[in-house]
Scaffold this active site. Structure first.
Site, PDB file in Angstrom:
ATOM      1  N   CYS A 271      35.950  65.436 -29.254  1.00 17.24           N
ATOM      2  CA  CYS A 271      36.572  66.251 -28.213  1.00 17.24           C
ATOM      3  C   CYS A 271      35.660  67.435 -27.921  1.00 17.24           C
ATOM      4  O   CYS A 271      34.905  67.880 -28.773  1.00 17.24           O
ATOM      5  CB  CYS A 271      37.948  66.790 -28.570  1.00 17.24           C
TER       6      CYS A 271
ATOM      7  N   ARG B 185      31.117  64.123 -26.333  1.00 18.30           N
ATOM      8  CA  ARG B 185      31.948  64.353 -27.527  1.00 18.30           C
ATOM      9  C   ARG B 185      33.290  63.642 -27.450  1.00 18.30           C
ATOM     10  O   ARG B 185      34.065  63.655 -28.411  1.00 18.30           O
ATOM     11  CB  ARG B 185      32.172  65.852 -27.714  1.00 18.30           C
TER      12      ARG B 185
ATOM     13  N   TRP C 247      38.858  62.787 -27.149  1.00 19.79           N
ATOM     14  CA  TRP C 247      38.721  61.518 -27.863  1.00 19.79           C
ATOM     15  C   TRP C 247      40.029  61.355 -28.607  1.00 19.79           C
ATOM     16  O   TRP C 247      40.321  62.087 -29.549  1.00 19.79           O
ATOM     17  CB  TRP C 247      37.546  61.588 -28.833  1.00 19.79           C
TER      18      TRP C 247
ATOM     19  N   ASN D  11      40.629  70.985 -30.645  1.00 23.95           N
ATOM     20  CA  ASN D  11      39.842  69.945 -31.320  1.00 23.95           C
ATOM     21  C   ASN D  11      40.313  69.896 -32.754  1.00 23.95           C
ATOM     22  O   ASN D  11      40.535  70.960 -33.361  1.00 23.95           O
ATOM     23  CB  ASN D  11      38.354  70.308 -31.362  1.00 23.95           C
ATOM     24  N   GLY D  12      40.391  68.703 -33.332  1.00 22.07           N
ATOM     25  CA  GLY D  12      40.783  68.574 -34.734  1.00 22.07           C
ATOM     26  C   GLY D  12      42.118  67.868 -34.846  1.00 22.07           C
ATOM     27  O   GLY D  12      42.631  67.301 -33.875  1.00 22.07           O
TER      28      GLY D  12
ATOM     29  N   GLU E 153      20.207  50.104 -40.020  1.00 22.25           N
ATOM     30  CA  GLU E 153      20.171  50.983 -38.851  1.00 22.25           C
ATOM     31  C   GLU E 153      19.937  50.163 -37.580  1.00 22.25           C
ATOM     32  O   GLU E 153      20.557  50.413 -36.542  1.00 22.25           O
ATOM     33  CB  GLU E 153      19.083  52.052 -39.040  1.00 22.25           C
TER      34      GLU E 153
ATOM     35  N   LYS F 248      22.393  50.032 -34.359  1.00 21.69           N
ATOM     36  CA  LYS F 248      21.898  50.429 -33.030  1.00 21.69           C
ATOM     37  C   LYS F 248      22.247  49.364 -31.998  1.00 21.69           C
ATOM     38  O   LYS F 248      22.640  49.667 -30.890  1.00 21.69           O
ATOM     39  CB  LYS F 248      20.370  50.631 -33.033  1.00 21.69           C
TER      40      LYS F 248
ATOM     41  N   GLU G 134      26.479  49.101 -31.662  1.00 25.88           N
ATOM     42  CA  GLU G 134      27.302  50.201 -31.152  1.00 25.88           C
ATOM     43  C   GLU G 134      27.131  50.427 -29.648  1.00 25.88           C
ATOM     44  O   GLU G 134      28.041  50.926 -29.008  1.00 25.88           O
ATOM     45  CB  GLU G 134      27.081  51.496 -31.937  1.00 25.88           C
TER      46      GLU G 134
ATOM     47  N   HIS H  82      23.942  33.644 -50.192  1.00 27.24           N
ATOM     48  CA  HIS H  82      25.139  33.683 -51.036  1.00 27.24           C
ATOM     49  C   HIS H  82      26.410  33.622 -50.204  1.00 27.24           C
ATOM     50  O   HIS H  82      27.473  34.059 -50.657  1.00 27.24           O
ATOM     51  CB  HIS H  82      25.103  34.924 -51.937  1.00 27.24           C
TER      52      HIS H  82
ATOM     53  N   LYS I  14      30.375  61.566 -30.231  1.00 23.21           N
ATOM     54  CA  LYS I  14      29.163  62.006 -30.923  1.00 23.21           C
ATOM     55  C   LYS I  14      29.448  62.623 -32.287  1.00 23.21           C
ATOM     56  O   LYS I  14      28.772  62.353 -33.251  1.00 23.21           O
ATOM     57  CB  LYS I  14      28.415  63.010 -30.038  1.00 23.21           C
TER      58      LYS I  14
HETATM   59  O1  M6R Z   1      26.651  63.998 -37.110  1.00 26.07           O
HETATM   60  P1  M6R Z   1      26.449  63.026 -38.225  1.00 26.07           P
HETATM   61  O2  M6R Z   1      25.028  62.749 -38.511  1.00 26.07           O
HETATM   62  O3  M6R Z   1      27.187  63.426 -39.487  1.00 26.07           O
HETATM   63  O4  M6R Z   1      27.102  61.671 -37.718  1.00 26.07           O
HETATM   64  C1  M6R Z   1      27.193  60.555 -38.556  1.00 26.07           C
HETATM   65  C2  M6R Z   1      27.590  59.330 -37.780  1.00 26.07           C
HETATM   66  O5  M6R Z   1      28.812  59.527 -37.136  1.00 26.07           O
HETATM   67  C3  M6R Z   1      26.531  58.935 -36.730  1.00 26.07           C
HETATM   68  O6  M6R Z   1      25.283  58.734 -37.314  1.00 26.07           O
HETATM   69  C4  M6R Z   1      26.977  57.632 -36.027  1.00 26.07           C
HETATM   70  O7  M6R Z   1      26.961  56.566 -36.922  1.00 26.07           O
HETATM   71  C5  M6R Z   1      26.112  57.336 -34.803  1.00 26.07           C
HETATM   72  N1  M6R Z   1      26.941  56.784 -33.778  1.00 26.07           N
HETATM   73  C6  M6R Z   1      25.058  56.331 -35.047  1.00 26.07           C
HETATM   74  O8  M6R Z   1      24.273  56.095 -33.930  1.00 26.07           O
END
Ligand code: M6R
Length: 610
Positions: free
Chosen positions: A2, A27, A75, A101-102, A483, A487, A490, A506, A605
Site C-alpha cells: 500500500c 506498492r 494492496w 498501511n499495515g 532466483e 524471475k 512472478e 528423486h 513491492k
Molecule cells: O524488500 P525485501 O528485499 O525484503 O523483499 C523481499 C521479497 O519480497 C522480494 O525479494 C520479492 O520476492 C520480489 N518480488 C522478488 O522479485
C-alpha cells in the site's frame, strides 16, 4: 505494501496527491483514493483498480480547490479490492478520515465494541475501525485524539488523518510501517516511500515509531511517544529524481536490469581501500567477536533469501564458519537457537518486510550479533540492525527485483572477504585477487548484458507458449536457479520450479516429457560434469535444454539445445553474471506474453504484512 501520500500547502492538493500516488502505485494497485478538506466537509473520491481509474473518476467530478489532502493506493488484506474497501475511510459522522498501511490485529474486538456502541461499518477493512475510534475518542484536540486512539491499536500502522474541525492540518503517526515527510516553499509533502516526494525535496524527516507529526499551515511539528514536542533533524537523500523515473525504458524492470553495472560499482568500490582491503563504515562487529563466531544464519524473504543462498556458499567457503539460510516467515516462529556467538545476517531491499523485520528483532532479543544488508536508507531494518551495510542500488521500482538482488550478492561477497580477512584466512595475494575480481564485476556485468540481450529475446520465444519450466543447477548454480525460476514465474505467470540438479531424479523427473523446457545453470566448473549428467537424464526424457556456462565449458555443452556463454571471472562470482540472462529471459518472456511487467498481479513491492 500500500502507498500513502499527503499534501498541505499553498496549491491545489489533488494534482500533488495523484502525482505521488502514481509514483507509489508499485506498492499496491488494486484500488486507490484521495480525501481533501473542503469548506464544509471532507470529500472522499475512491475507486477499485489502478490510479488511472481514480484519475478518470476525479476528472468526471466537480473541481476541488482544496489545499490539504491525503491519498492511498491499496494492496488488499482485509476485504475484497472494491470501491467501498478502498481507502480513505470516513468516521461515522465524517469528522475524521484515514488512510492506513499495515494491519490492525485486534480490529475484530474493537469493531465488535464499536458496533455495540452504535457505530456503523461500510467496509470490511480493519482501517475503518481507526476512523470510528478517532471519532469516539475525540476531545477537541487533534493530536491528543490520535494519541489516545493509536494506544488502543495492536499491529502495524502508518496513518495519515484529516479532521473536519482542523481543515488546515494533517496528523500522521506510525508503528512498523514507514512514513517520510519533507517541505519546501510550496508546502509539506508526505509519503510512505521517499520516491514519492523526492521531486519536491531531498531533505526529509523519517517518522520514528509511535512518533506523531502535525502538519499545520505549512509547519511540521513532531511529538514523541510521551507527547512532548521535539526537534528532528532532516536526512539528506542522495537518490536523484531521474533514478526513480523510466528514462526512456519501456519498463522499470528493464531499466533496473541495465543499471546493474552502476549498482554494483556504487556498492563495491567505496568499500575497497587503496591497499585493496575491504572496509565498512559504521560496522560494529569487532575482530574479537568475529574470531568467536561459531555460526552464521542468513534471514530473508523472496529474492533476498535467494541472495542469501549465494551468501551461504560464499561465506562458508571463505570463512569456514557453518552457515545456514532461513526463510524469515519460518525463522520467526521456530524458536531458533541463537547466542552471542551467532551472526544473523538479515537481507532486505525495502528494509520493511514484516517477517524479515520480526526475524531481526528475534535475533536481537536472543543476543545474536546482527548485520543487515539493506537498500532503503533509514528503513526499519536498517535502524534496528546491530550493523547495517547499505546496498547502493538506488531506488528500485519494479516489483521483480534485479539490481537490488545483485547488490545484495555483492555485499555478501564483501562481507565474506572481510570476515575471512579478519580471521587471518587470506594471504595478501589471495585478498588482492579476490578484491581485483570484485572490482572488475561491473564491467563484466555490462559485457554480459550487452552480449546476451538479443539472445535472450530470441530464447524468450521458446517460453511464450509454455505452462511449465524447470531450472536446475548445483551449489551456486542452484542458488541462481531459485532466483531465475522466481524471475520467470512472478512476471510471466509460467509455472516454474528450481531444483538441485541431482535431486530431480528423486521424483520431479516424472514430469519431464517431450518438449519440456529445462534451464540448466552450469557455471560452477567443479560440478559442471555432474550437471551435464543431469542434463543427459532430462534430454533422454525428451526435454529441450537451455544451458548457461562459461567459455571453458562451451565445447563440452554438446548435449544441450541452446547455449549462453558468460564471461570468465572467479568461480565464486560467476553466479553474478549467470543470473543476468535469466533476468532478461523473465523480462522478455513476460513482455511477449503481454504481462504487466512492473506490476505483476497479486504482488506488491514491499511486503509489510506477515
Ligand atoms: O524488500 P525485501 O528485499 O525484503 O523483499 C523481499 C521479497 O519480497 C522480494 O525479494 C520479492 O520476492 C520480489 N518480488 C522478488 O522479485
Amino acid at each position: 505494501m500500500c502507498g500513502i501520500v499527503g499534501y498541505a500547502g499553498k496549491h491545489h492538493a489533488v494534482p500533488y496527491l495523484l502525482e505521488g500516488l502514481e509514483k507509489l502505485e508499485y506498492r499496491g494497485y488494486d484500488s486507490a483514493g484521495i480525501a481533501v478538506n473542503e469548506p464544509d466537509a471532507i470529500r472522499v473520491i475512491k475507486t477499485r483498480g489502478r490510479i488511472g481509474n481514480l484519475e478518470s473518476l476525479i476528472a468526471s467530478q466537480r473541481h476541488s480547490d482544496a489545499t490539504v489532502g491525503i491519498g492511498h493506493t491499496r494492496w488488499a488484506t482485509h476485504g475484497k479490492p472494491n470501491d467501498v474497501n478502498a481507502h480513505p475511510h470516513l468516521s461515522e459522522h465524517g469528522l475524521f478520515c484515514v488512510v492506513h498501511n499495515g494491519i490492525i490485529e485486534n480490529y475484530l474486538s474493537l469493531k465488535a465494541q464499536l458496533i455495540a456502541d452504535g457505530f456503523h461499518f461500510a467496509s470490511e477493512t480493519d482501517t475503518e475501525v481507526i476512523a470510528h475510534l478517532l471519532e469516539q475518542n475525540y476531545d477537541g484536540d487533534f493530536v491528543s485524539t490520535v494519541r489516545k486512539t493509536v494506544a488502543m491499536l495492536e499491529g502495524a500502522y502508518a496513518l495519515c488523518i484529516l479532521c473536519r474541525d482542523f481543515p488546515d492540518s494533517i496528523v500522521c503517526t506510525r508503528w512498523a510501517s514507514p512514513l517520510v515527510m519533507g517541505k519546501n516553499s510550496d508546502g509539506v509533502f508526505l509519503a510512505s516511500d521517499v520516491t514519492a516526494i523526492l521531486k519536491h525535496t531531498d531533505d526529509v524527516f523519517y517518522l520514528d515509531g509511535r512518533e506523531i507529526a502535525l502538519i499545520e499551515n505549512g509547519a511540521l511539528t513532531f511529538f514523541g511517544p510521551d507527547g512532548a514536542a521535539g526537534e528532528k533533524q532532516p536526512k539528506h537523500i542522495d537518490w536523484s529524481v531521474s533514478a526513480a523515473q523510466k528514462d526512456g525504458y519501456e519498463h522499470f524492470m528493464l531499466k533496473e536490469i541495465m543499471e546493474q553495472p552502476k549498482a554494483i560499482q556504487d556498492t563495491v568500490s567505496p568499500r575497497i581501500s587503496s591497499d585493496k582491503r575491504i572496509v565498512f563504515e559504521n560496522f560494529h562487529l569487532t575482530d574479537d567477536e568475529i574470531a568467536h563466531l561459531n555460526r552464521i544464519v542468513i534471514v530473508a524473504c523472496g529474492s533476498a533469501f535467494h541472495a542469501g543462498e549465494v551468501g551461504r556458499y560464499v561465506l562458508e567457503k571463505m570463512t569456514r564458519i557453518p552457515v545456514e539460510t532461513a526463510i524469515a516467515s519460518e525463522f520467526r516462529y521456530r524458536d531458533p537457537v541463537l547466542d552471542s556467538h551467532t551472526l544473523v545476517i538479515v537481507i532486505s531491499q525495502s528494509g520493511e518486510t514484516a517477517d524479515t523485520l520480526a526475524g531481526l528483532r528475534l535475533a536481537n532479543e536472543k543476543g545474536a550479533k546482527t548485520v543487515c544488508i539493506v537498500n532503503v536508507v533509514s528503513s526499519s531494518i536498517a535502524n534496528e540492525g546491530g550493523s547495517v551495510i547499505y546496498t547502493h542500488a538506488g531506488p528500485e521500482i519494479a516489483v521483480a527485483t534485479t539490481k537490488a538482488y545483485s547488490a545484495q550478492v555483492a555485499v555478501l561477497y564483501l562481507l565474506s572477504g572481510y570476515i575471512a580477512d579478519r580471521k587471518g584466512l587470506l594471504t595478501d595475494d589471495a585478498r588482492k585477487t579476490y578484491v581485483d575480481a570484485l572490482l572488475k564485476l561491473p564491467d563484466l556485468i555490462d559485457q554480459t548484458l550487452r552480449d546476451c540481450d538479443d539472445q535472450m529475446k530470441k530464447f524468450a520465444e521458446l517460453f511464450i507458449p509454455m505452462e511449465h519450466a524447470y531450472f536446475i543447477g548445483r551449489n551456486l548454480d542452484y542458488a541462481c536457479a531459485m532466483e531465475a525460476s522466481l524471475k520467470l514465474k512472478e512476471i510471466s505467470y509460467i509455472h516454474s520450479e528450481a531444483y538441485a540438479a541431482g535431486e530431480l531424479k528423486h521424483g520431479t523427473i516424472s514430469l519431464v516429457e517431450k518438449g519440456t523446457l529445462v534451464v540448466a545453470l552450469a557455471a560452477c566448473s567443479d560440478v559442471f560434469g555432474k550437471t551435464m549428467s543431469n542434463i543427459k537424464e532430462v534430454k533422454a526424457r525428451g526435454a529441450r535444454v537451455l544451458c548457461v556456462s562459461t567459455s571453458e565449458n562451451a565445447a563440452a555443452m554438446n548435449e544441450v539445445d541452446f547455449k549462453v556463454i558468460i564471461p570468465d571471472t572467479l568461480p565464486l562470482f560467476a553466479v553474478t553474471l549467470e543470473v543476468l540472462p535469466m533476468q532478461l529471459l523473465g523480462y522478455y518472456t513476460a513482455k511477449s506474453r503481454g504481462c504487466d511487467i512492473d506490476k505483476p498481479r497479486n504482488l506488491a513491492k514491499s511486503v509489510t504484512v506477515e
